[in-house]
Motif scaffolding. Structure first.
Motif, PDB file in Angstrom:
ATOM      1  N   ASP A  46       0.720  -1.117   0.122  1.00 42.99           N
ATOM      2  CA  ASP A  46      -0.047   0.000   0.148  1.00 42.99           C
ATOM      3  C   ASP A  46       0.884   1.249  -0.042  1.00 42.99           C
ATOM      4  N   LEU A  47       2.060   1.262   0.510  1.00 48.27           N
ATOM      5  CA  LEU A  47       2.932   2.438   0.506  1.00 48.27           C
ATOM      6  C   LEU A  47       4.436   1.923   0.231  1.00 48.27           C
ATOM      7  N   ILE A  48       5.080   2.457  -0.553  1.00 47.33           N
ATOM      8  CA  ILE A  48       6.428   2.112  -0.970  1.00 47.33           C
ATOM      9  C   ILE A  48       7.569   3.230  -0.954  1.00 47.33           C
ATOM     10  N   ASP A  49       8.626   2.973   0.021  1.00 49.43           N
ATOM     11  CA  ASP A  49       9.754   3.993  -0.129  1.00 49.43           C
ATOM     12  C   ASP A  49      10.809   3.483  -1.269  1.00 49.43           C
ATOM     13  N   ASN A  50      10.370   4.375  -2.423  1.00 49.29           N
ATOM     14  CA  ASN A  50      10.980   3.556  -3.921  1.00 49.29           C
ATOM     15  C   ASN A  50      12.155   4.252  -3.873  1.00 49.29           C
ATOM     16  N   SER A  51      13.360   3.851  -3.344  1.00 46.84           N
ATOM     17  CA  SER A  51      14.588   4.461  -3.394  1.00 46.84           C
ATOM     18  C   SER A  51      15.612   3.428  -3.553  1.00 46.84           C
ATOM     19  N   GLY A  52      16.830   4.016  -3.559  1.00 47.40           N
ATOM     20  CA  GLY A  52      18.052   2.971  -4.047  1.00 47.40           C
ATOM     21  C   GLY A  52      18.453   2.702  -5.217  1.00 47.40           C
ATOM     22  N   ALA A  53      19.516   2.024  -5.348  1.00 45.71           N
ATOM     23  CA  ALA A  53      19.827   1.596  -6.779  1.00 45.71           C
ATOM     24  C   ALA A  53      19.017   0.789  -7.411  1.00 45.71           C
ATOM     25  N   GLU A  54      18.090  -0.107  -6.650  1.00 42.62           N
ATOM     26  CA  GLU A  54      17.116  -0.891  -7.249  1.00 42.62           C
ATOM     27  C   GLU A  54      15.969  -0.275  -7.192  1.00 42.62           C
ATOM     28  N   GLN A  55      15.914   1.130  -7.336  1.00 40.53           N
ATOM     29  CA  GLN A  55      14.688   1.966  -7.369  1.00 40.53           C
ATOM     30  C   GLN A  55      13.816   1.687  -8.601  1.00 40.53           C
ATOM     31  N   MET A  56      12.349   1.286  -8.660  1.00 35.21           N
ATOM     32  CA  MET A  56      11.769   1.140  -9.864  1.00 35.21           C
ATOM     33  C   MET A  56      11.760   2.527 -10.598  1.00 35.21           C
ATOM     34  N   ASP A  57      11.733   2.562 -11.701  1.00 42.00           N
ATOM     35  CA  ASP A  57      11.702   3.498 -12.638  1.00 42.00           C
ATOM     36  C   ASP A  57      10.462   4.351 -12.537  1.00 42.00           C
ATOM     37  N   MET A  58      10.356   5.373 -11.986  1.00 41.63           N
ATOM     38  CA  MET A  58       9.067   6.001 -11.747  1.00 41.63           C
ATOM     39  C   MET A  58       8.233   6.860 -13.171  1.00 41.63           C
ATOM     40  N   GLY A  59       9.119   7.065 -13.876  1.00 39.94           N
ATOM     41  CA  GLY A  59       8.710   7.404 -15.171  1.00 39.94           C
ATOM     42  C   GLY A  59       7.922   6.359 -15.990  1.00 39.94           C
ATOM     43  N   VAL A  60       8.321   5.098 -15.896  1.00 33.45           N
ATOM     44  CA  VAL A  60       7.918   3.997 -16.444  1.00 33.45           C
ATOM     45  C   VAL A  60       6.514   3.794 -15.833  1.00 33.45           C
ATOM     46  N   LEU A  61       6.697   3.797 -14.275  1.00 31.78           N
ATOM     47  CA  LEU A  61       5.573   3.486 -13.619  1.00 31.78           C
ATOM     48  C   LEU A  61       4.411   4.326 -13.763  1.00 31.78           C
ATOM     49  N   VAL A  62       4.495   5.752 -13.984  1.00 30.73           N
ATOM     50  CA  VAL A  62       3.495   6.668 -14.188  1.00 30.73           C
ATOM     51  C   VAL A  62       3.259   6.316 -15.736  1.00 30.73           C
ATOM     52  N   GLY A  63       3.923   6.190 -16.689  1.00 29.40           N
ATOM     53  CA  GLY A  63       3.511   5.910 -17.934  1.00 29.40           C
ATOM     54  C   GLY A  63       2.602   4.711 -18.227  1.00 29.40           C
ATOM     55  N   LYS A  64       2.831   3.702 -17.194  1.00 29.01           N
ATOM     56  CA  LYS A  64       2.016   2.481 -17.337  1.00 29.01           C
ATOM     57  C   LYS A  64       1.102   2.440 -16.454  1.00 29.01           C
ATOM     58  N   LYS A  65       0.700   3.692 -15.908  1.00 30.28           N
ATOM     59  CA  LYS A  65      -0.716   3.864 -14.973  1.00 30.28           C
ATOM     60  C   LYS A  65      -0.455   2.787 -13.676  1.00 30.28           C
ATOM     61  N   GLN A  66       0.843   2.725 -13.129  1.00 27.47           N
ATOM     62  CA  GLN A  66       0.680   1.760 -12.024  1.00 27.47           C
ATOM     63  C   GLN A  66       0.592   2.543 -10.744  1.00 27.47           C
ATOM     64  N   LEU A  67       0.629   3.794 -10.705  1.00 27.81           N
ATOM     65  CA  LEU A  67       0.526   4.791  -9.429  1.00 27.81           C
ATOM     66  C   LEU A  67      -0.585   5.319  -9.115  1.00 27.81           C
ATOM     67  N   ALA A  68      -1.102   5.376  -8.015  1.00 24.91           N
ATOM     68  CA  ALA A  68      -2.336   6.238  -7.504  1.00 24.91           C
ATOM     69  C   ALA A  68      -2.036   7.617  -7.522  1.00 24.91           C
ATOM     70  N   ASP A  69      -2.814   8.522  -7.962  1.00 23.57           N
ATOM     71  CA  ASP A  69      -2.855   9.885  -7.733  1.00 23.57           C
ATOM     72  C   ASP A  69      -2.841  10.221  -6.221  1.00 23.57           C
ATOM     73  N   ILE A  70      -1.843  10.824  -5.855  1.00 20.42           N
ATOM     74  CA  ILE A  70      -1.769  11.218  -4.270  1.00 20.42           C
ATOM     75  C   ILE A  70      -2.455  12.563  -3.849  1.00 20.42           C
ATOM     76  N   THR A  71      -3.215  13.043  -4.946  1.00 23.27           N
ATOM     77  CA  THR A  71      -3.810  14.587  -4.993  1.00 23.27           C
ATOM     78  C   THR A  71      -4.837  14.362  -3.563  1.00 23.27           C
ATOM     79  N   PRO A  72      -5.681  13.120  -3.259  1.00 27.46           N
ATOM     80  CA  PRO A  72      -6.328  13.340  -2.107  1.00 27.46           C
ATOM     81  C   PRO A  72      -5.683  13.623  -0.871  1.00 27.46           C
ATOM     82  N   LEU A  73      -4.320  13.169  -0.601  1.00 29.54           N
ATOM     83  CA  LEU A  73      -3.704  13.221   0.418  1.00 29.54           C
ATOM     84  C   LEU A  73      -3.209  14.652   0.591  1.00 29.54           C
TER      85      LEU A  73
END
Length: 483
Positions: free
Chosen positions: A123-150
């Motif tokens: 439900d929550l991930i600190d996506n850091s370090g050398a094995e960080q998942m590529d956030m540009g890819v995650l956004v492009g593939k619609k894998q992330l939730a929009d955190i505007t409600p937070l």
């Protein structure tokens, strides 16, 4: 990056900065594979087991299901795990019927990639370090939730203030990739730059050098005393940009960095880039880099520097915590914005890179995304922010949290560097938008080869421009631009 990690990291960072990044302290170099990218594209649809919404109240503005499990995976880098554990205790107190599954890892991508593929991420991930998942890819593939409600929820401390109104400048914008939606919350606030011992500089009877001629003179003085001028994470040379990129921005103006981020043709061929590459190459040519540096990882280079074998190291503010066990008590740790070339530079001395690090994400297919966002809301309270700053010697995205606590030497110096920079803070985005390009290609194959003396500055510019051009033409990746 911090340790993106950085990038960084407790990026700290790349992250950081995560960035970076990272933010982020960055660990071993493992990058998202083609398999990961294609797997993201074919990951499962919305989880069938999403937690039912809870009741929205003043105390529960995100309508968290009070009895649903919440899973939180933290990157175990330069910032450690204690701050996360402390925040989880507050969540458990607020939602006594819920169970929290908390775990840490340095292998974010290899641990979590299969779960993204199966549509069963935490439900929550600190996506850091050398094995960080590529956030540009995650956004492009619609894998992330929009955190505007937070961001639009009432802040933890003051119901009359939204979370977004309690954050440091630039944090919300960093989480945007294409438009208004916000996909990432960078929790740490990282000051990147050139780190050194004020005591060692005093022993040389020197001030921090503001121009490159002064830098070379200080390095020559250090060399005569048996001390190298510089060291860096030779195995992970994407640490070098932590001081090199803001130097490029200082010399040529922030528009040069924007053009690089935008993958514009010939962006790397700008005279400011060439000048700064040549300046750094002089450190190698004149023998001012600690012998053996290209073979050192981040911990080894930081240890050699802490032991007084080298005067300067490019790094992020997670270094104070990550190297706490090797930095002597009387070291008098300090950070400075990078030296410039001379008075013809576009921006004044003090121009530095500071930005969010430790990128936190809530997956689109999380079972309890509201719980993940609520955990972040707790972490963005004044008490949690102070706890983080006290324990890990770094600032957070929360704009404050330093009143009444005694700041360590590095943190004191970082705050002073931010004040000196004023509006002259740059924030290169390559490490967020194009992780693989930044780390593996520009960092290792470009800058790493140049700093080891295996490429001339001209060859490095040509090679890196080629990598950027390839990325610009690659239709399999999503491209981002400064608005």
């Amino acid at each position: 990056m911090g340790s993106t990690s950085a990038a960084n990291h407790g990026d700290g960072g790349l992250g950081r900065r995560d960035l970076i990044r990272r933010s982020a302290a960055l660990g071993l170099l493992t990058l998202p594979t083609a398999g990961f990218l294609s797997a993201c594209a074919s990951s499962g649809g919305d989880s069938q087991d999403k937690a039912a919404a809870g009741k929205k109240t003043a105390k529960n503005p995100l309508a968290v299901n009070e009895s649903a499990q919440m899973e939180f995976v933290l990157f175990d880098g330069g910032y450690g795990k204690e701050y996360g554990q402390d925040a989880v205790k507050i969540y458990e107190k607020d939602f006594p019927k819920a169970t929290v599954k908390f775990s840490t890892t340095q292998k974010i991508q290899s641990t979590l990639q299969p779960r993204f593929n199966q549509g069963n991420p935490p439900d929550l991930i600190d996506n850091s370090g050398a094995e960080q998942m590529d956030m540009g890819v995650l956004v492009g593939k619609k894998q992330l939730a929009d955190i505007t409600p937070l961001l639009d929820a009432p802040s933890f401390d003051d119901p009359n203030k939204k979370v977004r109104d309690t954050l440091r400048p630039g944090i919300v914008e960093m989480g945007q990739f294409d438009g208004e939606q916000v996909w990432v919350l960078y929790y740490a606030y990282t000051v990147y730059g050139v780190w050194y011992s004020q005591k060692a500089l005093n022993a040389l009877d020197e001030q921090y050098p503001e121009t490159w001629d002064q830098m070379l003179a200080v390095c020559e003085k250090a060399k005569k005393k048996g001390m190298a001028g510089w060291t860096y994470a030779g195995k992970y040379p994407y640490y070098v940009p932590f001081s090199l990129y803001p130097m490029i921005g200082k010399v040529g103006g922030r528009e040069v960095l924007d053009a690089i981020d935008n993958l514009e043709p010939n962006a790397w061929k700008h005279p400011a880039v060439k000048t700064c590459f040549e300046a750094y190459y002089e450190l190698y040519k004149k023998g001012y880099v600690l012998k053996g540096t290209p073979g050192l990882d981040h911990i080894q280079s930081q240890t050699a520097w802490a032991e007084g074998k080298a005067l300067f190291i490019p790094n992020g503010s997670w270094v104070e915590n990550e190297s706490a066990n090797v930095i002597p008590a009387d070291f008098d740790l300090a950070v400075s914005a990078p030296s410039g070339i001379d008075s013809s530079d576009k921006l004044p001395f003090g121009t530095l890179w500071a930005s969010g690090g430790e990128p936190y994400i809530v997956p689109a297919h999380a079972k309890n995304g509201e719980g993940g966002m609520e955990q972040l809301r707790i972490m963005l309270s004044e008490a949690s922010s102070k706890n983080f700053t006290t324990k890990v010697r770094s600032l957070t995205a929360y704009n404050g949290g330093t009143t009444g606590i005694s700041l360590t030497p590095g943190l004191t110096s970082g705050v002073a560097a931010l004040e000196k920079a004023g509006q002259n803070v740059v924030n290169p985005r390559l490490q967020d938008w194009y992780v693989q390009l930044e780390k593996e290609k520009i960092g290792v194959a470009g800058l790493g080869e140049m700093m080891a003396g295996r490429l001339t500055p001209a060859e490095a510019v040509k090679k890196i421009q080629g990598f950027a051009d390839e990325a610009a033409k690659d239709t399999s990746i999503k491209h981002y631009k400064h608005q």
